[in-house]
Design an enzyme around this catalytic site. Structure first.
Site, PDB file in Angstrom:
ATOM      1  CG  HIS A 121      -0.299  -0.552   2.444  1.00 38.51           C
ATOM      2  ND1 HIS A 121       0.311   0.960   3.236  1.00 38.51           N
ATOM      3  CD2 HIS A 121       0.087  -0.470   2.879  1.00 38.51           C
ATOM      4  CE1 HIS A 121       1.099   0.630   4.315  1.00 38.51           C
ATOM      5  NE2 HIS A 121       0.454  -0.606   4.100  1.00 38.51           N
ATOM      6  CG  ASP A 122      -0.325   4.291   1.165  1.00 37.84           C
ATOM      7  OD1 ASP A 122      -1.113   5.027   0.735  1.00 37.84           O
ATOM      8  OD2 ASP A 122      -0.646   3.724   1.979  1.00 37.84           O
ATOM      9  N   GLY A 139       5.535  -0.743   2.501  1.00 40.74           N
ATOM     10  CA  GLY A 139       4.210   0.104   2.542  1.00 40.74           C
ATOM     11  C   GLY A 139       5.276   1.637   2.091  1.00 40.74           C
TER      12      GLY A 139
END
Length: 280
Positions: A121-122, A139
């Protein structure tokens, strides 16, 4: 013409562009956008607010846009993007963003993600990035344009990897890698710079000589690092490659320390020049 296999499941609301090919047993969510000419070969999952760029190709058992592996995530609206002409190989996972980042996980244009690579994520990947088999990005990792990460490399969350950097296979990256840097080992150490990658992208021999001198000043010479950084900035004010490294190091948003310099022993050299530490 657009071609969708009868066994594919396309949710109502999904946007499918012209010339898209969707093979057997793919599952496309209602917020997905598949742009013109993209191809999902088979058994591909596209979930959430995910955009697959024009001409991208995704091979079997890849999963793009599924929820982040973040215990704080409670289903908030976030996004995932795969850039145009990127190639995603078998079993790759790319998770949509969490609420603690910028709201989007992005893979740039012309990237290649080899089998079983993971983009958490991200993460933000620039254009032309290559992740070899089984690379793992935690992340909020940022990877600059043209960077190459070797098979099995693991990158700690919030690390930044500069443009055209090169990470050896099985490296454990816990700190930021400056542009053009070559790192090796567990934990990863800076052992040189990506000479071949720079040459392929038009850098001159004079620029490489200057970069070698700058790397020696910044990462090998004795003395306080801040003073050496200022010295490099003043010595080569008009050399864009050196100034790019300095700007990366001085970035006020940097959250991790800079990777430490090291040296490869002879049996470990592989494709690296022992004297100059030049990545192949």
């Amino acid at each position: 013409m657009t071609a969708i296999h009868p066994s594919a499941q396309i949710a109502e609301g999904a946007s499918i562009g012209a010339g898209v090919r969707i093979g057997p047993f793919c599952a496309i969510g209602p917020e997905a956008v598949i742009e013109d000419g993209a191809e999902l070969v088979s058994h591909v999952v596209v979930d959430g607010a995910t955009r697959i760029g024009a001409g991208a190709k995704v091979l079997p058992f890849a999963s793009i846009g599924t929820p982040p592996q973040d215990t704080k995530y409670k289903g908030e609206p976030t996004r995932c993007e795969l850039g145009a002409r990127s190639l995603v190989r078998e079993g790759v996972t790319i998770h949509r963003a969490s609420v603690g980042g910028g709201g989007v996980t992005r893979v740039g244009a012309g990237c290649m993600l080899m089998a079983q690579a993971h983009v958490a994520h991200d993460c933000i990947l620039g254009d032309g990035v290559i992740l070899a088999n089984n690379v793992m990005l935690g992340g909020h990792v940022h990877v600059g344009d043209g960077a190459f990460l070797g098979g099995g490399a693991a990158v700690h969350q919030t690390v930044r990897i500069g443009r055209l950097a090169m990470v050896s296979g099985l490296a454990g990256v816990t700190n930021d890698i400056p542009p053009f840097g070559y790192v090796f080992g567990l934990p990863a150490r800076l052992v040189g710079f990506n000479k071949v990658g720079l040459l392929r992208r038009g850098a001159s021999r004079d620029q490489l000589r200057t970069l070698r001198l700058a790397n020696a000043l910044l990462f090998k010479d004795p003395g306080e690092f801040a003073a050496r950084l200022q010295q490099a900035a003043e010595r080569w004010p008009d050399e864009p490659l050196v100034q790019e490294i300095i700007a990366f190091i001085r970035d006020p948003d940097r959250r991790r320390q800079l990777v430490r310099p090291g040296r490869m022993t002879a049996p470990e050299l592989g494709g690296v020049d022992e004297e100059n530490g030049e990545g192949q």
